[in-house]
Design an enzyme around this catalytic site. Structure first.
Site, PDB file in Angstrom:
ATOM      1  NE  ARG A  40     -10.341  -2.426  -3.300  1.00  0.00           N
ATOM      2  CZ  ARG A  40      -9.750  -1.776  -2.296  1.00  0.00           C
ATOM      3  NH1 ARG A  40      -8.613  -2.228  -1.793  1.00  0.00           N
ATOM      4  NH2 ARG A  40     -10.279  -0.672  -1.808  1.00  0.00           N
TER       5      ARG A  40
ATOM      6  CG  ASP B 166      -0.591  -2.108   6.997  1.00  0.00           C
ATOM      7  OD1 ASP B 166      -1.720  -2.385   7.440  1.00  0.00           O
ATOM      8  OD2 ASP B 166      -0.316  -1.015   6.462  1.00  0.00           O
TER       9      ASP B 166
ATOM     10  CG  PHE C 242      -1.997   1.008   1.196  1.00  0.00           C
ATOM     11  CD1 PHE C 242      -3.133   0.815   0.418  1.00  0.00           C
ATOM     12  CD2 PHE C 242      -1.900   2.169   1.931  1.00  0.00           C
ATOM     13  CE1 PHE C 242      -4.145   1.767   0.378  1.00  0.00           C
ATOM     14  CE2 PHE C 242      -2.911   3.133   1.898  1.00  0.00           C
ATOM     15  CZ  PHE C 242      -4.033   2.926   1.122  1.00  0.00           C
TER      16      PHE C 242
ATOM     17  CE1 TYR D  88      -9.838   3.428   5.889  1.00  0.00           C
ATOM     18  CE2 TYR D  88      -8.904   4.602   7.757  1.00  0.00           C
ATOM     19  CZ  TYR D  88      -8.801   4.172   6.457  1.00  0.00           C
ATOM     20  OH  TYR D  88      -7.680   4.450   5.730  1.00  0.00           O
ATOM     21  CE  LYS D  89      -8.313   0.201   4.435  1.00  0.00           C
ATOM     22  NZ  LYS D  89      -6.847   0.207   4.402  1.00  0.00           N
TER      23      LYS D  89
HETATM   24  C1  LIG Z   1      -6.196   1.384   4.233  1.00  0.00           C
HETATM   25  C2  LIG Z   1      -4.749   1.166   4.471  1.00  0.00           C
HETATM   26  C3  LIG Z   1      -3.998   2.113   5.156  1.00  0.00           C
HETATM   27  C4  LIG Z   1      -4.667   3.393   5.557  1.00  0.00           C
HETATM   28  O1  LIG Z   1      -3.851   4.298   6.173  1.00  0.00           O
HETATM   29  P1  LIG Z   1      -4.499   5.596   6.800  1.00  0.00           P
HETATM   30  O2  LIG Z   1      -3.375   6.232   7.484  1.00  0.00           O
HETATM   31  O3  LIG Z   1      -5.604   5.167   7.715  1.00  0.00           O
HETATM   32  O4  LIG Z   1      -5.070   6.423   5.706  1.00  0.00           O
HETATM   33  C5  LIG Z   1      -2.667   1.836   5.413  1.00  0.00           C
HETATM   34  N1  LIG Z   1      -2.103   0.678   4.991  1.00  0.00           N
HETATM   35  C6  LIG Z   1      -2.807  -0.239   4.305  1.00  0.00           C
HETATM   36  C7  LIG Z   1      -2.171  -1.497   3.871  1.00  0.00           C
HETATM   37  C8  LIG Z   1      -4.146  -0.012   4.023  1.00  0.00           C
HETATM   38  O5  LIG Z   1      -4.853  -0.911   3.333  1.00  0.00           O
END
Ligand SMILES: *Cc1c(COP(=O)(O)O)cnc(C)c1O
Length: 416
Positions: A375, A201, A130, A226-227
């Protein structure tokens, strides 16, 4: 269901009737007619969230005012919700705290990991991680100015890239785009065998697939609220630090709430005992309250049941795509083996963006990822089987009618 027979909507309705997680649907507020396949990006709202948020705002903030830090337990929320999330990832009590955003926690965890291996200079990750994880690593190494580098290896080559100069291996367990899932235990073992620290992560794992950070011997982990935890837009994230490392971590963001005695207001920083030291500043209480509702719903479900349904939903969705739309129109980018992927499927299509726009206009909400990916996320707590049928039927109609080929569907939006 015989895997060679054609699936019918009736087959899927039967699965819904027998679904052990069926009762969870009512614990979410999902608009009538919407098929939500994007809970991997923003989880749906639990039905109990508005009342809880209203109570925090009106009673705790409005009436009790600053007394709430003590009398309503605001000061304990980060640790309390952290402990609950810890149970979802196999952490022990006192190893997980809710704080900040995932990006900021990546920064904190990476810096901590590098300090644990001061003689080594390499952060190892993968090119398709990411982007925020990579950006944060780039910013941190530039800021440290001590010759650290970010090395990227393709997923299949990660293990052989863990050489004796690697300080920390930083990977996302389930890839945000393809859904590919790494073998956490095996890679962590490899990292340790080479003397490196392992940072996972868990943004697309927590609440979606079983995770056992203790069993895998993980050093550091971060994840998203939030996911799959349904904590609300921009919900606070979490940070896990294995107990054995906690006394040795000198927080890079040494804020007052990570101090041993925040209300002594001393001039010099002294880290708090345990996980509290990676807290930084005053947490967003209203958002924490919303997050706790989502985490509580998730804790009521068995993660094994969630995983079993998620795997089955992925298999069925892909079968329906093949059966209804045919091979060749959409190209599966996710691993074909369900054991190798998280709770989502991705397909490449040359017109993925307008196709997704057309789908969303018909209330089938998935998302688009650059450059050409459709997706679809599966959230077993609130997604039914028959909805999969309806989603694929809608997609089939949009493709057959070329309903996506309208000028207004072609312009990219700011947020995809
Ligand atoms: C959604 C996601 C994030 C989100 O980071 P934020 O700081 O909350 O915006 C980080 N890493 C991964 C792998 C994600 O999927």
């Amino acid at each position: 269901m015989n895997s060679s027979e054609l699936l019918t909507r009736g087959d899927l309705e039967a699965l819904d009737r027998a679904d052990p997680l069926r009762g969870f649907r009512d614990r979410f507020a999902i608009p009538e007619g919407v098929i939500y396949l994007d809970g991997n990006s923003l989880g749906a709202m639990p039905a109990a969230t508005p009342a809880r948020v209203r109570k925090v705002v009106e009673e705790e903030w409005g009436r009790d005012l600053i007394r709430s830090w003590n009398i309503n337990g605001w000061i304990d929320l980060q640790r309390q919700i952290g402990a609950k999330i810890g149970r979802l990832i196999g952490a022990r009590d006192g190893e997980t705290i809710v704080a900040d955003s995932t990006s900021i926690n990546v920064f904190k965890a990476l810096a901590a990991g590098l300090e644990l291996r001061p003689e080594r200079k390499v952060i190892l990750s993968e090119p398709d991680n990411f982007p925020t994880d990579l950006y944060v690593a780039q910013g941190l190494t530039r800021y440290l100015g001590r010759g650290h580098t970010l090395r990227l290896a393709e997923p299949n080559e990660i293990e052989s890239a863990i050489t004796s100069d690697v300080a920390i291996v930083m990977l996302t367990h389930v890839n945000y785009r393809t859904g590919r899932m790494h073998d956490m235990r095996r890679i962590t073992e490899r990292a340790h065998a080479a003397g490196a620290i392992m940072l996972w992560d868990l943004a697309h794992s927590t609440g979606a697939v079983p995770v056992d950070v203790t069993g895998a011997g993980v050093d550091l982990a971060v994840g998203c609220g939030y996911k799959y935890l349904n904590g609300g837009p921009g919900a606070p994230a979490f940070l896990y630090v294995a107990q054995r490392h906690q006394p040795h971590i000198e927080p890079i963001l040494s804020g007052w709430l990570g101090h041993a005695a925040p209300f002594a207001f001393e001039q010099s920083y002294r880290p708090a005992e345990g996980i509290d030291r990676v807290s930084v500043g005053a947490p967003p209480i209203i958002s924490l309250a919303a997050l706790e509702v989502g985490v509580d719903v998730m804790l009521d479900a068995s993660i094994d049941a969630v995983r079993a349904k998620s795997v089955q939903q992925g298999v069925i969705f892909d079968r329906l795509v093949a059966q209804e739309i045919g091979q060749g129109t959409l190209t599966l980018v996710s691993p074909t083996d369900p054991a190798m992927r998280g709770s989502q499927l991705c397909y490449a299509h040359p017109n993925a963006w307008p196709v997704m726009r057309a789908l969303i206009d018909r209330e089938v909400i998935g998302d688009f990822r650059m450059p050409n990916i459709l997706r679809f996320g599966f959230t077993p707590l609130y997604l039914g089987y028959a909805e999969l049928w309806d989603a694929v039927a809608t997609l089939k109609a949009i493709l057959a009618e070329r309903a996506w080929d309208r000028p207004e569907y072609h312009a990219l939006a700011t947020v995809t």
